[in-house]
Design a protein around this motif. Sequence first.
Motif, PDB file in Angstrom:
ATOM      1  N   PHE A   1     -79.933  30.409 -41.187  1.00 11.09           N
ATOM      2  CA  PHE A   1     -80.440  29.626 -42.477  1.00 11.09           C
ATOM      3  C   PHE A   1     -80.636  28.222 -42.047  1.00 11.09           C
ATOM      4  CE2 PHE A   1     -77.990  32.336 -45.756  1.00 11.09           C
ATOM      5  CZ  PHE A   1     -79.005  32.852 -46.268  1.00 11.09           C
ATOM      6  N   SER A   2     -80.968  27.827 -40.648  1.00 16.29           N
ATOM      7  CA  SER A   2     -81.103  26.587 -40.227  1.00 16.29           C
ATOM      8  C   SER A   2     -82.407  25.980 -40.788  1.00 16.29           C
ATOM      9  CB  SER A   2     -81.438  26.537 -38.452  1.00 16.29           C
ATOM     10  OG  SER A   2     -81.748  25.499 -38.071  1.00 16.29           O
ATOM     11  N   GLY A   3     -82.161  24.741 -41.457  1.00 19.46           N
ATOM     12  CA  GLY A   3     -83.099  23.923 -42.142  1.00 19.46           C
ATOM     13  C   GLY A   3     -83.406  24.461 -43.725  1.00 19.46           C
ATOM     14  N   LEU A   4     -82.490  25.206 -44.180  1.00 21.24           N
ATOM     15  CA  LEU A   4     -82.546  25.802 -45.451  1.00 21.24           C
ATOM     16  C   LEU A   4     -82.186  24.868 -46.439  1.00 21.24           C
ATOM     17  CD1 LEU A   4     -82.434  27.945 -47.621  1.00 21.24           C
ATOM     18  CD2 LEU A   4     -79.901  28.045 -47.179  1.00 21.24           C
ATOM     19  N   ARG A   5     -82.949  24.536 -47.356  1.00 18.03           N
ATOM     20  CA  ARG A   5     -82.716  23.568 -48.424  1.00 18.03           C
ATOM     21  C   ARG A   5     -82.560  24.172 -49.936  1.00 18.03           C
ATOM     22  NH1 ARG A   5     -83.040  18.170 -49.774  1.00 18.03           N
ATOM     23  NH2 ARG A   5     -83.996  17.893 -51.873  1.00 18.03           N
ATOM     24  N   ILE A   6     -81.334  23.882 -50.317  1.00 18.16           N
ATOM     25  CA  ILE A   6     -81.238  24.801 -51.754  1.00 18.16           C
ATOM     26  C   ILE A   6     -81.145  23.427 -52.617  1.00 18.16           C
ATOM     27  CG2 ILE A   6     -79.679  25.868 -53.205  1.00 18.16           C
ATOM     28  CD1 ILE A   6     -78.632  27.313 -50.589  1.00 18.16           C
ATOM     29  N   SER A   7     -81.959  23.436 -53.679  1.00 13.61           N
ATOM     30  CA  SER A   7     -81.647  22.422 -54.742  1.00 13.61           C
ATOM     31  C   SER A   7     -82.064  23.004 -56.100  1.00 13.61           C
ATOM     32  CB  SER A   7     -83.153  21.400 -54.628  1.00 13.61           C
ATOM     33  OG  SER A   7     -84.328  22.264 -54.513  1.00 13.61           O
ATOM     34  N   ASN A   8     -81.417  22.216 -57.136  1.00 12.45           N
ATOM     35  CA  ASN A   8     -81.260  22.595 -58.407  1.00 12.45           C
ATOM     36  C   ASN A   8     -80.917  24.047 -58.559  1.00 12.45           C
ATOM     37  OD1 ASN A   8     -82.499  20.202 -59.363  1.00 12.45           O
ATOM     38  ND2 ASN A   8     -84.476  20.781 -58.674  1.00 12.45           N
ATOM     39  N   ALA A   9     -79.928  24.532 -58.079  1.00 13.56           N
ATOM     40  CA  ALA A   9     -79.484  25.732 -58.047  1.00 13.56           C
ATOM     41  C   ALA A   9     -78.119  25.986 -58.551  1.00 13.56           C
ATOM     42  CB  ALA A   9     -79.135  26.522 -56.411  1.00 13.56           C
TER      43      ALA A   9
ATOM     44  N   ARG B   1     -88.920  30.412 -55.557  1.00 17.75           N
ATOM     45  CA  ARG B   1     -88.906  29.552 -56.816  1.00 17.75           C
ATOM     46  C   ARG B   1     -88.605  30.254 -58.092  1.00 17.75           C
ATOM     47  NH1 ARG B   1     -93.413  26.796 -54.191  1.00 17.75           N
ATOM     48  NH2 ARG B   1     -92.768  24.973 -53.491  1.00 17.75           N
ATOM     49  N   ASP B   2     -87.744  29.809 -58.927  1.00 15.33           N
ATOM     50  CA  ASP B   2     -87.661  30.418 -60.061  1.00 15.33           C
ATOM     51  C   ASP B   2     -87.079  31.735 -59.921  1.00 15.33           C
ATOM     52  OD1 ASP B   2     -88.316  28.005 -61.264  1.00 15.33           O
ATOM     53  OD2 ASP B   2     -90.350  28.702 -61.309  1.00 15.33           O
ATOM     54  N   ALA B   3     -86.183  32.053 -59.030  1.00 19.74           N
ATOM     55  CA  ALA B   3     -85.742  33.430 -58.985  1.00 19.74           C
ATOM     56  C   ALA B   3     -84.491  33.606 -59.395  1.00 19.74           C
ATOM     57  CB  ALA B   3     -86.172  33.835 -57.447  1.00 19.74           C
ATOM     58  N   ASN B   4     -84.000  35.028 -59.654  1.00 21.91           N
ATOM     59  CA  ASN B   4     -82.562  35.417 -59.801  1.00 21.91           C
ATOM     60  C   ASN B   4     -82.289  35.932 -58.806  1.00 21.91           C
ATOM     61  OD1 ASN B   4     -80.144  36.739 -60.519  1.00 21.91           O
ATOM     62  ND2 ASN B   4     -81.159  37.365 -62.612  1.00 21.91           N
ATOM     63  N   LEU B   5     -81.346  35.422 -58.047  1.00 21.95           N
ATOM     64  CA  LEU B   5     -80.560  36.038 -56.781  1.00 21.95           C
ATOM     65  C   LEU B   5     -79.170  36.410 -56.733  1.00 21.95           C
ATOM     66  CD1 LEU B   5     -82.232  33.687 -54.128  1.00 21.95           C
ATOM     67  CD2 LEU B   5     -83.208  35.578 -55.046  1.00 21.95           C
ATOM     68  N   SER B   6     -78.848  36.687 -57.996  1.00 20.92           N
ATOM     69  CA  SER B   6     -77.222  37.103 -58.268  1.00 20.92           C
ATOM     70  C   SER B   6     -77.137  38.352 -57.836  1.00 20.92           C
ATOM     71  CB  SER B   6     -77.267  37.251 -60.045  1.00 20.92           C
ATOM     72  OG  SER B   6     -78.047  38.103 -60.423  1.00 20.92           O
ATOM     73  N   GLY B   7     -76.058  38.502 -57.169  1.00 20.85           N
ATOM     74  CA  GLY B   7     -75.493  39.680 -56.544  1.00 20.85           C
ATOM     75  C   GLY B   7     -76.135  40.082 -55.223  1.00 20.85           C
ATOM     76  N   TRP B   8     -76.724  38.889 -54.482  1.00 23.23           N
ATOM     77  CA  TRP B   8     -77.264  39.011 -53.374  1.00 23.23           C
ATOM     78  C   TRP B   8     -76.042  39.079 -52.231  1.00 23.23           C
ATOM     79  CZ3 TRP B   8     -81.583  36.096 -50.608  1.00 23.23           C
ATOM     80  CH2 TRP B   8     -82.855  36.487 -51.073  1.00 23.23           C
ATOM     81  N   MET B   9     -76.270  39.880 -51.131  1.00 19.25           N
ATOM     82  CA  MET B   9     -75.457  39.757 -49.886  1.00 19.25           C
ATOM     83  C   MET B   9     -76.239  39.468 -48.976  1.00 19.25           C
ATOM     84  SD  MET B   9     -73.953  41.188 -47.268  1.00 19.25           S
ATOM     85  CE  MET B   9     -74.307  42.943 -47.254  1.00 19.25           C
ATOM     86  N   VAL B  10     -75.840  38.471 -48.332  1.00 17.02           N
ATOM     87  CA  VAL B  10     -76.519  38.079 -46.953  1.00 17.02           C
ATOM     88  C   VAL B  10     -75.864  38.099 -45.661  1.00 17.02           C
ATOM     89  CG1 VAL B  10     -78.112  36.266 -46.023  1.00 17.02           C
ATOM     90  CG2 VAL B  10     -78.086  36.376 -48.560  1.00 17.02           C
TER      91      VAL B  10
ATOM     92  N   ALA C   1     -70.580  31.611 -55.858  1.00 17.65           N
ATOM     93  CA  ALA C   1     -70.998  31.921 -54.407  1.00 17.65           C
ATOM     94  C   ALA C   1     -69.948  31.377 -53.529  1.00 17.65           C
ATOM     95  CB  ALA C   1     -72.215  30.735 -54.313  1.00 17.65           C
ATOM     96  N   SER C   2     -70.052  32.014 -52.588  1.00 17.62           N
ATOM     97  CA  SER C   2     -69.082  31.814 -51.243  1.00 17.62           C
ATOM     98  C   SER C   2     -69.658  31.842 -50.057  1.00 17.62           C
ATOM     99  CB  SER C   2     -67.877  32.563 -51.410  1.00 17.62           C
ATOM    100  OG  SER C   2     -68.027  34.004 -51.146  1.00 17.62           O
TER     101      SER C   2
END
Length: 108
Positions: free
Chosen positions: A63-71, A49-58, A76-77
Amino acid sequence: MEADEAIKLAQVRKRIAAADADLSGSTFEDVSLTGASFQDVNLSGATIRDANLSGWMVQNVVFSGLRISNADLRGASIVESLTKGMTIDGIAVADMMAAYRASKTKAE
């Protein structure tokens, strides 16, 4: 491996090298992990929560079940990934891609 009392770190600047370790249930608040590296790590059930993940490479992740909200997903690609069952605002990504490809074919 037995869970011991939490190691508490506050107002320190240290690097932590953890290998073959179980840090389940650990919490990080107001912490900089800039430049940290995670390999062969189980983060299932983790909350960010409340994180800066800019520049991440995954890469090579599940990501099964991943939920991204208010992002903020500007720039992103997602490439070379399985998207079966993936939705954006409740719309199946497979349907969006099919509609996009059909519109491109008609335009040509």
